[in-house]
Design a protein around this motif. Structure first.
Motif, mmCIF file in Angstrom:
data_model
loop_
_atom_site.group_PDB
_atom_site.id
_atom_site.type_symbol
_atom_site.label_atom_id
_atom_site.label_comp_id
_atom_site.label_asym_id
_atom_site.label_seq_id
_atom_site.Cartn_x
_atom_site.Cartn_y
_atom_site.Cartn_z
ATOM 1 N N GLU A 1 2.110 6.577 24.730
ATOM 2 C CA GLU A 1 3.185 5.953 25.528
ATOM 3 C C GLU A 1 4.460 5.831 24.704
ATOM 4 O O GLU A 1 5.557 5.895 25.232
ATOM 5 C CB GLU A 1 2.753 4.563 26.013
ATOM 6 N N ARG A 2 4.289 5.614 23.398
ATOM 7 C CA ARG A 2 5.458 5.458 22.528
ATOM 8 C C ARG A 2 5.956 6.795 21.996
ATOM 9 O O ARG A 2 6.858 6.851 21.172
ATOM 10 C CB ARG A 2 5.103 4.568 21.352
ATOM 11 N N GLY A 3 5.313 7.861 22.414
ATOM 12 C CA GLY A 3 5.762 9.200 22.021
ATOM 13 C C GLY A 3 5.320 9.613 20.630
ATOM 14 O O GLY A 3 5.877 10.555 20.048
ATOM 15 N N ALA A 4 4.331 8.905 20.054
ATOM 16 C CA ALA A 4 3.874 9.262 18.698
ATOM 17 C C ALA A 4 3.007 10.521 18.755
ATOM 18 O O ALA A 4 2.208 10.680 19.686
ATOM 19 C CB ALA A 4 3.084 8.107 18.097
ATOM 20 N N ALA A 5 3.177 11.394 17.760
ATOM 21 C CA ALA A 5 2.324 12.578 17.674
ATOM 22 C C ALA A 5 0.954 12.124 17.183
ATOM 23 O O ALA A 5 0.840 11.511 16.119
ATOM 24 C CB ALA A 5 2.927 13.573 16.690
ATOM 25 N N CYS A 6 -0.091 12.381 17.965
ATOM 26 C CA CYS A 6 -1.428 11.971 17.545
ATOM 27 C C CYS A 6 -2.473 12.712 18.388
ATOM 28 O O CYS A 6 -2.152 13.277 19.445
ATOM 29 C CB CYS A 6 -1.607 10.474 17.685
ATOM 30 N N ALA B 1 0.839 -1.201 0.000
ATOM 31 C CA ALA B 1 0.000 0.000 0.000
ATOM 32 C C ALA B 1 0.875 1.254 0.000
ATOM 33 O O ALA B 1 0.354 2.368 0.023
ATOM 34 C CB ALA B 1 -0.924 0.001 1.209
ATOM 35 N N ALA B 2 2.197 1.068 0.030
ATOM 36 C CA ALA B 2 3.145 2.172 -0.155
ATOM 37 C C ALA B 2 2.999 3.273 0.884
ATOM 38 O O ALA B 2 3.131 4.450 0.577
ATOM 39 C CB ALA B 2 3.017 2.749 -1.569
ATOM 40 N N MET B 3 2.735 2.876 2.131
ATOM 41 C CA MET B 3 2.555 3.884 3.185
ATOM 42 C C MET B 3 3.654 3.799 4.235
ATOM 43 O O MET B 3 4.186 2.729 4.511
ATOM 44 C CB MET B 3 1.211 3.662 3.896
ATOM 45 N N LEU B 4 3.939 4.942 4.834
ATOM 46 C CA LEU B 4 4.743 4.987 6.047
ATOM 47 C C LEU B 4 3.796 5.381 7.179
ATOM 48 O O LEU B 4 3.195 6.457 7.136
ATOM 49 C CB LEU B 4 5.870 6.013 5.894
ATOM 50 N N VAL B 5 3.638 4.477 8.132
ATOM 51 C CA VAL B 5 2.805 4.764 9.303
ATOM 52 C C VAL B 5 3.681 4.518 10.528
ATOM 53 O O VAL B 5 4.047 3.379 10.808
ATOM 54 C CB VAL B 5 1.562 3.839 9.349
ATOM 55 N N GLU B 6 4.035 5.589 11.231
ATOM 56 C CA GLU B 6 5.010 5.432 12.330
ATOM 57 C C GLU B 6 4.474 4.585 13.463
ATOM 58 O O GLU B 6 5.180 3.782 14.047
ATOM 59 C CB GLU B 6 5.443 6.804 12.863
ATOM 60 N N ASN B 7 3.204 4.775 13.773
ATOM 61 C CA ASN B 7 2.607 4.095 14.915
ATOM 62 C C ASN B 7 2.011 2.758 14.465
ATOM 63 O O ASN B 7 0.819 2.532 14.543
ATOM 64 C CB ASN B 7 1.528 5.011 15.499
ATOM 65 N N TYR B 8 2.843 1.859 13.960
ATOM 66 C CA TYR B 8 2.344 0.615 13.386
ATOM 67 C C TYR B 8 3.428 -0.454 13.485
ATOM 68 O O TYR B 8 4.613 -0.145 13.403
ATOM 69 C CB TYR B 8 1.982 0.846 11.912
ATOM 70 N N GLY B 9 3.019 -1.698 13.660
ATOM 71 C CA GLY B 9 3.981 -2.798 13.661
ATOM 72 C C GLY B 9 4.462 -3.128 15.064
ATOM 73 O O GLY B 9 4.051 -2.515 16.055
ATOM 74 N N SER B 10 5.354 -4.110 15.142
ATOM 75 C CA SER B 10 5.816 -4.649 16.420
ATOM 76 C C SER B 10 6.707 -3.648 17.149
ATOM 77 O O SER B 10 7.178 -2.671 16.572
ATOM 78 C CB SER B 10 6.613 -5.915 16.151
ATOM 79 N N ASP B 11 6.961 -3.933 18.435
ATOM 80 C CA ASP B 11 7.817 -3.046 19.228
ATOM 81 C C ASP B 11 9.217 -2.916 18.630
ATOM 82 O O ASP B 11 9.821 -1.857 18.671
ATOM 83 C CB ASP B 11 7.941 -3.587 20.659
ATOM 84 N N GLY B 12 9.735 -4.024 18.090
ATOM 85 C CA GLY B 12 11.082 -3.987 17.507
ATOM 86 C C GLY B 12 11.113 -3.239 16.182
ATOM 87 O O GLY B 12 12.152 -2.716 15.781
ATOM 88 N N ALA B 13 9.975 -3.203 15.500
ATOM 89 C CA ALA B 13 9.937 -2.577 14.166
ATOM 90 C C ALA B 13 9.818 -1.058 14.239
ATOM 91 O O ALA B 13 10.345 -0.349 13.388
ATOM 92 C CB ALA B 13 8.759 -3.137 13.373
ATOM 93 N N ARG B 14 9.152 -0.580 15.281
ATOM 94 C CA ARG B 14 8.888 0.873 15.325
ATOM 95 C C ARG B 14 10.150 1.717 15.332
ATOM 96 O O ARG B 14 10.243 2.714 14.620
ATOM 97 C CB ARG B 14 7.964 1.217 16.482
ATOM 98 N N PRO B 15 11.180 1.330 16.126
ATOM 99 C CA PRO B 15 12.416 2.117 16.046
ATOM 100 C C PRO B 15 13.050 2.065 14.653
ATOM 101 O O PRO B 15 13.684 3.034 14.226
ATOM 102 C CB PRO B 15 13.331 1.439 17.077
#
Ligand SMILES: Cc1cc2nc3c(=O)[nH]c(=O)nc-3n(C[C@H](O)[C@H](O)[C@H](O)COP(=O)(O)OP(=O)(O)OC[C@H]3O[C@@H](n4cnc5c(N)ncnc54)[C@H](O)[C@@H]3O)c2cc1C
Length: 367
Positions: free
Chosen positions: A101-106, A39-53
Motif C-alpha cells: 500500500e505504501r509502494g515499497a518494493a517487496c 544497528a546502523a541500518m536503513l530500512v525503508e518500510n519501517y517506522g511511523s507514517d510521518g517518518a517513512r517519507p
C-alpha cells in the motif's frame, strides 16, 4: 544546539549555512549515547507514517553526500528479510499488504526461498519470508563525521564536556548556562534525545511526554561467507540479526521503558535473544563478542517532533527519533533548518510526502 548525537549534529550542519551555530554536548565525545549504539541500518518500510517519507527524503544525501564531507560511501546494499515462525504468517502478510500500500518494493517468499538466501534459518521453523531489496547498511560514524565537517566548514562551534545546566529567557532569545560559560542565542534547538523533556523543563517549556525505551544489541562470531546475507527480522520484531563484517549484530528488539540514562545491557535480554535466534536458526550461538544497550526515545504518538514550540518562540524541538533517527537524519536536519530560517525545502521533500504539520510540536499544544 543542545545535544551532539546524530540529530543535533545534522541540524547544526544544515543551520550553520544560515548563521552562527554553537553545539553543546554534555559528554566528552559526540554520539556517546543512542547515536553510537544503533544497528546502523536503513530500512525503508519501517517506522511511523510521518517518518517513512523522511527516509525517502534522506536518500539523496546518503547516496551522494556533499563533496568533501565523506571519505567513503555512506551506504552499502543490505536487503531485509522479515521471517515468520510458527503461527505468525498472518503478521508477515499484514506487513506485506501494508508495504505494498505504501509502494515499497517487496516480495513474499516461501520457506525454501528464504533458506536459499539465508541458509542458517531453519526451514522447519519457517512459515514464510518477506524480502525487501531496498535496505542498506549505514556508515554511522562516517555520516556523523560528514555533518561535523559541514558544520565546521561553516564555522560552527562544537563543544564537548559542556552540559547545559540552566536556561533563562533573555529578551526574545535565551541565556544558556553550561559550566562557567553563558551563551546568548536567538534560537535554541533541543536535540537532547532521551533528555529532551528535561531540557524543555529547564527552559520553562511544557514537556511533551517523551519516553526513552531501552534496546539491547550484541555481536557474535560470523564468517566471510555470510557477510552478504540480508538482515533477518522476525515478523513481530522479537529478534533480528545482520552480518557486520565477519560478525553478526543481533538484538532482542525489545522496548523497555527507561529513565534517560547511560543505558546498560541486561544479561537476561541477551540470553533471551540468543534463545530465540538459536530456535529459529542453526547458529548455535554460544559466545558473545560484545554487547551494549541504547535508548530509543518516542513521543506519545511515536512520530518525530520537529520545529518551534508554538508556546515558546525560539524553542525548537528535534526529538522523538525512536528507532529511525540515523536513516532519517539528513532529512530532519534539513527540515528543522528550513522551519527555523524560512529557507525553502528541496522539491523532492514534497514529492515523497514529507508533511511538516505531521511532525510539528503544535500537535501537543491546545489550540
Ligand atoms: C539498539 C538500537 C538500534 C538502532 N538501530 C537503528 C537503525 O538501524 N537505524 C536507525 O536509523 N536508527 C536506529 N536506532 C535509533 C537511533 O540510534 C536514534 O534514533 C538516534 O541515534 C537518536 O539520535 P539523537 O541525536 O536524538 O540521540 P542521542 O544520540 O542520544 O543524542 C542526544 C545527545 O544529547 C546530549 N545531551 C542530553 N542532555 C544534555 C545536556 N543537558 N547538555 C548537553 N548535552 C545533552 C546527550 O549526551 C546525547 O549525546 C537504533 C537505536 C538503538 C538503541
Amino acid at each position: 544546539m543542545i545535544g551532539g548525537g546524530i540529530a543535533g549534529i545534522s541540524a547544526a550542519a544544515h543551520l550553520s549555512a544560515h548563521g552562527a551555530v554553537t553545539l553543546l554536548e554534555m559528554e566528552a565525545s559526540l554520539a556517546y549515547h543512542t547515536s553510537g549504539r544503533s544497528a546502523a541500518m536503513l530500512v525503508e518500510n519501517y517506522g511511523s507514517d510521518g517518518a517513512r517519507p523522511l527516509v525517502k527524503a534522506a536518500r539523496p544525501f546518503l547516496e551522494s553526500p556533499p563533496p568533501g564531507s565523506v571519505d567513503n560511501p555512506l551506504l552499502s546494499d543490505r536487503a531485509v528479510m522479515w521471517v515468520s515462525g510458527p503461527g505468525t504468517l498472518a503478521t508477515l502478510e499484514e506487513r506485506y499488504t501494508e508495504a505494498r500500500e505504501r509502494g515499497a518494493a517487496c516480495k513474499l517468499l516461501a520457506p525454501a526461498e528464504v533458506v536459499e538466501q539465508v541458509p542458517v534459518v531453519r526451514q522447519d521453523w519457517l512459515e514464510g519470508g518477506l524480502y525487501e531489496p531496498s535496505g542498506a547498511d549505514i556508515d554511522v560514524a562516517g555520516l556523523h563525521q560528514a555533518f561535523v565537517r559541514i558544520a565546521r566548514d561553516h564555522d560552527a562551534e562544537i563543544l564537548t564536556s559542556s552540559p547545559v545546566t540552566r536556561i533563562d529567557r533573555d529578551g526574545e532569545g535565551w541565556l544558556i548556562q553550561s559550566g562557567d560559560r553563558a551563551l546568548r542565542a536567538r534560537t535554541m534547538v533541543n536535540a537532547a534525545g532521551a533528555w529532551g523533556d528535561h531540557i524543555a523543563v529547564m527552559a520553562g517549556v511544557d514537556p511533551i511526554g517523551l519516553q526513552p525505551m531501552r534496546r539491547t544489541a550484541f555481536m557474535v562470531p560470523g564468517s566471510e561467507q555470510s557477510s552478504a546475507w540480508p538482515m533477518v527480522v522476525e515478523a513481530r520484531e522479537r529478534f533480528y540479526f545482520r552480518p557486520d563484517g565477519i560478525q553478526f549484530l543481533c538484538s532482542l528488539a525489545e522496548e523497555v521503558p527507561s529513565e534517560p540514562t547511560d543505558a546498560r545491557p541486561r544479561m537476561e535480554d541477551v540470553a533471551l535473544a540468543i534463545q530465540r535466534i538459536n530456535d529459529a536458526t542453526t547458529f548455535d550461538i554460544r559466545a558473545v563478542n560484545s554487547q551494549w544497550a541504547g535508548l530509543r526515545t518516542f513521543a506519545p504518538d511515536r512520530e518525530l517532533v520537529i520545529g518551534e514550540d508554538p508556546t515558546s518562540p525560539g524553542f525548537h524541538w528535534l526529538v522523538g527519533q525512536g528507532g529511525i533517527g540515523i536513516q532519517t537524519s539528513p532529512a530532519y536536519g534539513r527540515l528543522l533548518a528550513s522551519l527555523a530560517t524560512g529557507a525553502e525545502l528541496p522539491g523532492h521533500f514534497a514529492e515523497v510526502g514529507v508533511d511538516p504539520e505531521r511532525t510539528s510540536p503544535a500537535r501537543f499544544r491546545v489550540r
